[in-house]
Motif scaffolding. Structure first.
Motif, PDB file in Angstrom:
ATOM      1  N   HIS A 111       0.825  -1.207   0.000  1.00 44.61           N
ATOM      2  CA  HIS A 111       0.000   0.000   0.000  1.00 44.61           C
ATOM      3  C   HIS A 111       0.859   1.257   0.000  1.00 44.61           C
ATOM      4  CE1 HIS A 111      -3.882  -2.085   1.619  1.00 44.61           C
ATOM      5  NE2 HIS A 111      -3.603  -2.373   0.374  1.00 44.61           N
ATOM      6  N   LYS A 112       2.122   1.140   0.342  1.00 46.05           N
ATOM      7  CA  LYS A 112       2.975   2.319   0.293  1.00 46.05           C
ATOM      8  C   LYS A 112       3.405   2.587  -1.145  1.00 46.05           C
ATOM      9  CE  LYS A 112       7.334  -0.127   1.172  1.00 46.05           C
ATOM     10  NZ  LYS A 112       8.510  -0.221   2.047  1.00 46.05           N
ATOM     11  N   LYS A 113       3.811   3.821  -1.398  1.00 46.31           N
ATOM     12  CA  LYS A 113       4.149   4.248  -2.748  1.00 46.31           C
ATOM     13  C   LYS A 113       5.526   3.729  -3.141  1.00 46.31           C
ATOM     14  CE  LYS A 113       3.823   8.442  -5.563  1.00 46.31           C
ATOM     15  NZ  LYS A 113       3.600   9.899  -5.528  1.00 46.31           N
ATOM     16  N   LEU A 114       5.596   2.992  -4.257  1.00 39.65           N
ATOM     17  CA  LEU A 114       6.856   2.449  -4.751  1.00 39.65           C
ATOM     18  C   LEU A 114       7.331   3.139  -6.026  1.00 39.65           C
ATOM     19  CD1 LEU A 114       6.297  -1.398  -4.253  1.00 39.65           C
ATOM     20  CD2 LEU A 114       7.421   0.222  -2.711  1.00 39.65           C
ATOM     21  N   ALA A 115       6.481   3.961  -6.632  1.00 39.25           N
ATOM     22  CA  ALA A 115       6.839   4.667  -7.867  1.00 39.25           C
ATOM     23  C   ALA A 115       6.671   6.169  -7.664  1.00 39.25           C
ATOM     24  CB  ALA A 115       5.973   4.196  -9.024  1.00 39.25           C
ATOM     25  N   HIS A 116       7.697   6.945  -8.029  1.00 41.33           N
ATOM     26  CA  HIS A 116       7.684   8.394  -7.858  1.00 41.33           C
ATOM     27  C   HIS A 116       8.095   9.042  -9.179  1.00 41.33           C
ATOM     28  CE1 HIS A 116       7.773   7.792  -3.380  1.00 41.33           C
ATOM     29  NE2 HIS A 116       8.421   6.711  -3.762  1.00 41.33           N
ATOM     30  N   THR A 117       7.531  10.198  -9.471  1.00 44.50           N
ATOM     31  CA  THR A 117       7.867  10.886 -10.715  1.00 44.50           C
ATOM     32  C   THR A 117       8.508  12.232 -10.430  1.00 44.50           C
ATOM     33  OG1 THR A 117       5.616  11.788 -10.802  1.00 44.50           O
ATOM     34  CG2 THR A 117       6.055   9.796 -12.076  1.00 44.50           C
ATOM     35  N   CYS A 136      11.973   3.532   2.124  1.00 44.17           N
ATOM     36  CA  CYS A 136      11.278   4.577   1.376  1.00 44.17           C
ATOM     37  C   CYS A 136      12.275   5.340   0.535  1.00 44.17           C
ATOM     38  CB  CYS A 136      10.523   5.520   2.319  1.00 44.17           C
ATOM     39  SG  CYS A 136      11.582   6.339   3.537  1.00 44.17           S
ATOM     40  N   CYS A 137      11.764   6.121  -0.422  1.00 42.41           N
ATOM     41  CA  CYS A 137      12.640   6.909  -1.288  1.00 42.41           C
ATOM     42  C   CYS A 137      11.894   8.134  -1.782  1.00 42.41           C
ATOM     43  CB  CYS A 137      13.156   6.061  -2.462  1.00 42.41           C
ATOM     44  SG  CYS A 137      11.847   5.427  -3.531  1.00 42.41           S
ATOM     45  N   ALA A 138      12.624   9.072  -2.392  1.00 43.74           N
ATOM     46  CA  ALA A 138      12.019  10.302  -2.912  1.00 43.74           C
ATOM     47  C   ALA A 138      12.911  10.871  -4.003  1.00 43.74           C
ATOM     48  CB  ALA A 138      11.819  11.328  -1.798  1.00 43.74           C
ATOM     49  N   LEU A 139      12.296  11.678  -4.873  1.00 39.42           N
ATOM     50  CA  LEU A 139      12.992  12.271  -6.016  1.00 39.42           C
ATOM     51  C   LEU A 139      12.529  13.708  -6.161  1.00 39.42           C
ATOM     52  CD1 LEU A 139      14.812  11.539  -8.568  1.00 39.42           C
ATOM     53  CD2 LEU A 139      12.651  11.115  -9.762  1.00 39.42           C
ATOM     54  N   THR A 140      13.458  14.632  -6.432  1.00 41.17           N
ATOM     55  CA  THR A 140      13.058  16.023  -6.656  1.00 41.17           C
ATOM     56  C   THR A 140      12.336  16.153  -7.990  1.00 41.17           C
ATOM     57  OG1 THR A 140      15.220  16.495  -7.629  1.00 41.17           O
ATOM     58  CG2 THR A 140      14.947  16.976  -5.274  1.00 41.17           C
ATOM     59  N   SER A 141      11.556  17.214  -8.122  1.00 40.98           N
ATOM     60  CA  SER A 141      10.759  17.400  -9.336  1.00 40.98           C
ATOM     61  C   SER A 141      11.625  17.625 -10.575  1.00 40.98           C
ATOM     62  CB  SER A 141       9.798  18.579  -9.157  1.00 40.98           C
ATOM     63  OG  SER A 141      10.518  19.769  -8.877  1.00 40.98           O
ATOM     64  N   ASP A 142      12.871  18.102 -10.377  1.00 40.08           N
ATOM     65  CA  ASP A 142      13.767  18.300 -11.515  1.00 40.08           C
ATOM     66  C   ASP A 142      14.738  17.136 -11.693  1.00 40.08           C
ATOM     67  OD1 ASP A 142      15.379  18.632  -9.334  1.00 40.08           O
ATOM     68  OD2 ASP A 142      15.942  20.707  -9.777  1.00 40.08           O
ATOM     69  N   ALA A 143      14.593  16.087 -10.878  1.00 38.22           N
ATOM     70  CA  ALA A 143      15.437  14.884 -10.952  1.00 38.22           C
ATOM     71  C   ALA A 143      16.914  15.194 -10.731  1.00 38.22           C
ATOM     72  CB  ALA A 143      15.238  14.157 -12.283  1.00 38.22           C
ATOM     73  N   LYS A 144      17.189  16.225  -9.915  1.00 38.82           N
ATOM     74  CA  LYS A 144      18.572  16.557  -9.595  1.00 38.82           C
ATOM     75  C   LYS A 144      19.062  15.859  -8.323  1.00 38.82           C
ATOM     76  CE  LYS A 144      19.148  19.497 -12.990  1.00 38.82           C
ATOM     77  NZ  LYS A 144      20.069  19.204 -14.110  1.00 38.82           N
ATOM     78  N   PRO A 174      17.112   7.402  10.168  1.00 38.72           N
ATOM     79  CA  PRO A 174      16.359   6.508   9.280  1.00 38.72           C
ATOM     80  C   PRO A 174      14.904   6.949   9.232  1.00 38.72           C
ATOM     81  CG  PRO A 174      17.743   5.256  10.790  1.00 38.72           C
ATOM     82  CD  PRO A 174      17.793   6.678  11.261  1.00 38.72           C
ATOM     83  N   ALA A 175      14.257   6.733   8.088  1.00 42.56           N
ATOM     84  CA  ALA A 175      12.913   7.278   7.877  1.00 42.56           C
ATOM     85  C   ALA A 175      11.937   6.205   7.416  1.00 42.56           C
ATOM     86  CB  ALA A 175      12.966   8.407   6.854  1.00 42.56           C
ATOM     87  N   HIS A 176      10.656   6.455   7.724  1.00 43.07           N
ATOM     88  CA  HIS A 176       9.563   5.627   7.205  1.00 43.07           C
ATOM     89  C   HIS A 176       8.924   6.256   5.969  1.00 43.07           C
ATOM     90  CE1 HIS A 176       8.948   3.743  11.455  1.00 43.07           C
ATOM     91  NE2 HIS A 176       9.967   3.223  10.807  1.00 43.07           N
ATOM     92  N   GLN A 177       8.944   7.594   5.882  1.00 44.69           N
ATOM     93  CA  GLN A 177       8.426   8.333   4.734  1.00 44.69           C
ATOM     94  C   GLN A 177       9.359   9.511   4.490  1.00 44.69           C
ATOM     95  OE1 GLN A 177       5.678   7.582   2.878  1.00 44.69           O
ATOM     96  NE2 GLN A 177       5.169   5.792   4.126  1.00 44.69           N
ATOM     97  N   MET A 178       9.439   9.958   3.228  1.00 46.12           N
ATOM     98  CA  MET A 178      10.255  11.128   2.896  1.00 46.12           C
ATOM     99  C   MET A 178       9.695  11.805   1.656  1.00 46.12           C
ATOM    100  SD  MET A 178      13.710   9.382   1.270  1.00 46.12           S
ATOM    101  CE  MET A 178      14.283   8.868   2.860  1.00 46.12           C
ATOM    102  N   VAL A 179       9.965  13.124   1.553  1.00 44.66           N
ATOM    103  CA  VAL A 179       9.483  13.881   0.401  1.00 44.66           C
ATOM    104  C   VAL A 179      10.329  15.137   0.239  1.00 44.66           C
ATOM    105  CG1 VAL A 179       7.776  15.173   1.762  1.00 44.66           C
ATOM    106  CG2 VAL A 179       7.419  14.851  -0.698  1.00 44.66           C
ATOM    107  N   PHE A 180      10.604  15.522  -1.012  1.00 47.62           N
ATOM    108  CA  PHE A 180      11.194  16.817  -1.330  1.00 47.62           C
ATOM    109  C   PHE A 180      10.060  17.800  -1.595  1.00 47.62           C
ATOM    110  CE2 PHE A 180      14.680  13.983  -2.563  1.00 47.62           C
ATOM    111  CZ  PHE A 180      15.779  14.641  -2.032  1.00 47.62           C
TER     112      PHE A 180
END
Length: 705
Positions: free
Chosen positions: A387-393, A448-456, A498-504
């Motif tokens: 149920h957690k998010k595995l794909a990020h754009t 968990c993982c995260a990606l910036t909107s500009d993919a930098k 260490p994190a359970h969720q992350m976001v830029f």
């Protein structure tokens, strides 16, 4: 609210979609349309036009291939109504109301064979020979105790929740003391020949039964001495392995073995009451109903077979009525008898675990699905999809981030020429390309993982650390450099938990972590500082949802106590708390233009909260009493929600099978089909109705100008 159904595919724009049903209340002013997308090929791009939604080019990604993980065992907690299950990679999931609230990552050094709830504490045991208790906030091992008798195959607790017994490869039953929050080795029973593969504890706590190779033993739980031994029948001189065992309140012992046989024993005298060759292969699991009048078994032969207890009052029936489909050896007249009542396959592969939750049966096994079977033998399947998010754009860079168990993949998405090919799929002029595969340090599980909107920048967390990397992806392979570069950012990474969720944030100026301590860390790149926040004000809770507003000003959290809090990302101050709905939030999204937060809950209801008014919006209050029963009865949970960027009055909700369009400002005045199969929907917004009315007479009220 009325419910309209159709199974007709219809063409809207350039692509066929399937309308499953629409909920259209005539008074609340919102429409829910469910659309199920058809299947297309690898990395295709197509035009998608949902009703009232506008045209989109849809990237249908088929190159993501997370591994299917079978279910090893279940344990149900009657106190907090939580179901825990372990999977074949050693991970443990905790479900509440069939929503995966928490996931404890697996560890290759800690294979899990059995899990067990003791009150609200969760334990596991397995190949390491250790009993492990988990911290349900940090989602990691809390304490451990070794059995000193080899790998552990099975475990059981006593009725008073003070002891745990485990069966070991070395042929020993080992007791552990778990009273008053401790986990301590207590004692080891007399060693037997052969491993102990299953065990159960009588509710009076004086007797433990165990199963192994060719035998069943009854133990005195106080002295640790075997007081009875049942010898299993061999078939063609092959060993009979007892894989599962239960002891009932009346001392009836039920066993399932490698011969595909279920046997009912008199536990007091060690005599066989009756047996059934119910399966064509090993029986691996048993479940007993709360009233102990129903036993269900399954295994390598995935058929589930129900056995019912007929009381002595029914003894006047003809003897043939008591014989099961595969034959039986009934007990003497005047005794209760077990008979086979129902048999059906609900899963495609080995069934490893069964458990009754009230009057429903839950089964799970190698196919990764959870089957929920009602007393009327109707069933529903939950998939093993996380149920957690595995794909990020990266919305500004046409880049996709995919999370695998121990590594990440970063793909450049394809581009379409605008020409339509077969099945209304747009022709690709540039195919998807795998740019980076980033492995975790020491192959630790990625949480968990995260990606910036500009993919930098890209970041991920394991159970032990959080790491940030700078990315330089290749936009044109003909130019130098021809390969992407990845550089570890060491300064900030060393200061993050260490994190359970992350976001830029949308502007990439901040990086926000929901840490394994239940706190928030906000990393300000420009100011070179980290802000720490404790949302629970001293009471640690696991945060399972983390969303940031499009203007990067607010961050919202949802935790395991069903709380939703909003914080200012600049100052770190608490902005507001959403009134608790006493159910778990499963998805959240900020409005792209307004300071409002949309929340979906595990009971399938949703709310829209205004941060400035510190209250639910008028629309949210209006729809509160208009839920349709069929919508609320949906068992699958909404795990993602997004506002339509072309029309913020529309939201797109998604579960593992369905994409759903929620239009807040539409009335449906009529719908019909044309001869060619196309559908016509006539709509009008509430504002249109208001604009058609005459001006309202202005009445001066007392105290108002």
């Amino acid at each position: 609210m009325r419910l309209k159904k159709t199974k007709t595919k219809f063409n809207v724009g350039t692509k066929f979609i399937h309308l499953s049903f629409a909920l259209t209340p005539a008074t609340s002013g919102y429409t829910v349309v469910h659309a199920i997308s058809p299947s297309f090929g690898f990395g295709s791009i197509l035009n998608w036009n949902l009703p009232k939604m506008g045209d989109f080019k849809v990237h249908q990604v088929r190159f993501f291939s997370p591994k299917v993980l079978g279910i090893q065992c279940f344990s149900y907690n009657e106190l907090n109504k939580k179901l825990a299950l372990s999977r074949t990679d050693g991970s443990i999931e905790i479900l509440g109301n069939w929503y995966k609230e928490k996931v404890i990552p697996g560890d290759i050094d800690r294979p899990v064979e059995t899990i067990i709830w003791v009150a609200n504490r969760l334990f596991s045991a397995g190949g390491s020979g250790e009993v492990v208790e988990y911290d349900l906030v940090k989602l990691e091992p809390k304490t451990k105790a070794h059995c000193n008798a080899g790998p552990i195959w099975c475990s059981v607790k006593n009725h008073s929740n003070t002891r745990i017994a485990v069966g070991t490869d070395g042929g020993c039953v080992v007791l552990f003391d778990v009273e008053d929050g401790c986990l301590n080795y207590l004692k080891t029973f007399s060693k037997q020949e052969g491993r102990i593969l299953c065990l159960d504890w009588h509710q009076a706590e004086e007797i433990i039964v165990t199963g192994g190779i060719d035998n069943i033993r009854v133990w005195n739980a106080n002295s640790g001495i075997a007081v009875e031994r049942f010898t299993m029948k061999r078939h063609k001189q092959k060993q009979t392995i007892v894989w599962c065992i239960k002891i009932l309140a009346n001392l009836t012992v039920v066993s399932g073995d490698s011969q595909g046989r279920i046997t009912f024993w008199d536990g007091k005298y060690g005599t066989e009451l009756m047996s059934f060759f119910s399966h064509r292969a090993d029986i691996l699991c048993l479940a007993v109903s709360e009233d102990e009048k129903t036993v269900v078994c399954s295994g390598v032969d995935p058929k589930l077979i129900w056995f019912e207890l007929l009381s002595e009052e029914m003894d006047g029936l003809p003897a043939k009525k008591f014989k099961g489909k595969f034959g039986a050896a009934p007990a003497a007249r005047g005794q209760s008898k077990w008979v086979q009542s129902f048999a059906k396959s609900f899963q495609s592969h080995d069934v490893n675990s069964l458990v009754f939750i009230e009057d429903e049966l839950v089964s799970g096994g190698a196919d990764s699905f959870i089957s929920l079977i009602s007393p009327k033998k109707k069933y529903f399947k939950y998939s093993g999809i996380p149920h957690k998010k595995l794909a990020h754009t990266a919305s500004d860079a046409n880049v996709l981030l995919l999370q695998y168990p121990t590594y990440l993949e970063i793909w450049e998405l394809g581009q379409a020429s605008g020409k339509t090919g077969d099945q209304e799929i747009l022709t690709l002029e540039k195919h998807p390309r795998n740019q980076v595969q980033l492995k975790s340090k020491h192959d630790k599980p990625v949480v968990c993982c995260a990606l910036t909107s500009d993919a930098k920048m890209v970041a991920y967390s394991t159970t032990t650390e959080t790491r940030i990397y700078y990315l330089n992806l290749v936009t044109d392979p003909s130019q130098f450099p021809s390969s992407p570069t990845v550089k570890h950012e060491k300064h900030f990474s060393s200061m993050l938990l260490p994190a359970h969720q992350m976001v830029f944030t949308r502007d990439s100026s901040k990086f926000i972590l929901a840490t394994n301590a239940g706190t928030l860390q906000i990393l300000h790149f420009e100011d070179n500082e980290i802000t720490c926040i404790n949302p629970a004000k001293g009471i640690a809770e696991s945060i399972h949802l983390l969303e940031v507003s499009s203007d990067s000003r607010y961050v919202a959290t949802a935790n395991s106590s069903q709380e939703v809090n909003v914080f200012d990302t600049v100052s770190g101050e608490h902005v507001t708390s959403v009134p608790s709905q006493r159910v778990m939030p499963t998805a959240m999204a900020f409005h792209p233009l307004l300071p409002t937060l949309f929340i979906v809950y595990s009971n399938m209801q949703f709310r829209e909260f205004d941060l400035t008014e510190n209250n639910f919006t008028r629309w949210s209050k209006r729809i509160k009493k208009t839920w349709h029963s069929q919508w609320l009865s949906r068992r699958r949970k909404i795990t993602s929600v997004n506002y339509n960027p072309l029309n913020p009055n529309q939201l797109i909700l998604q579960d593992e099978e369905m994409i759903c369009l929620l239009d807040k400002n539409q009335y449906i005045l009529g719908s019909s089909f044309l001869r060619n199969g196309q559908m016509v929907i006539v709509e009008k917004t509430p504002k249109d109705f208001e604009d058609d009315l005459l001006p309202v007479l202005r009445v001066k009220k007392f105290g108002m100008g």
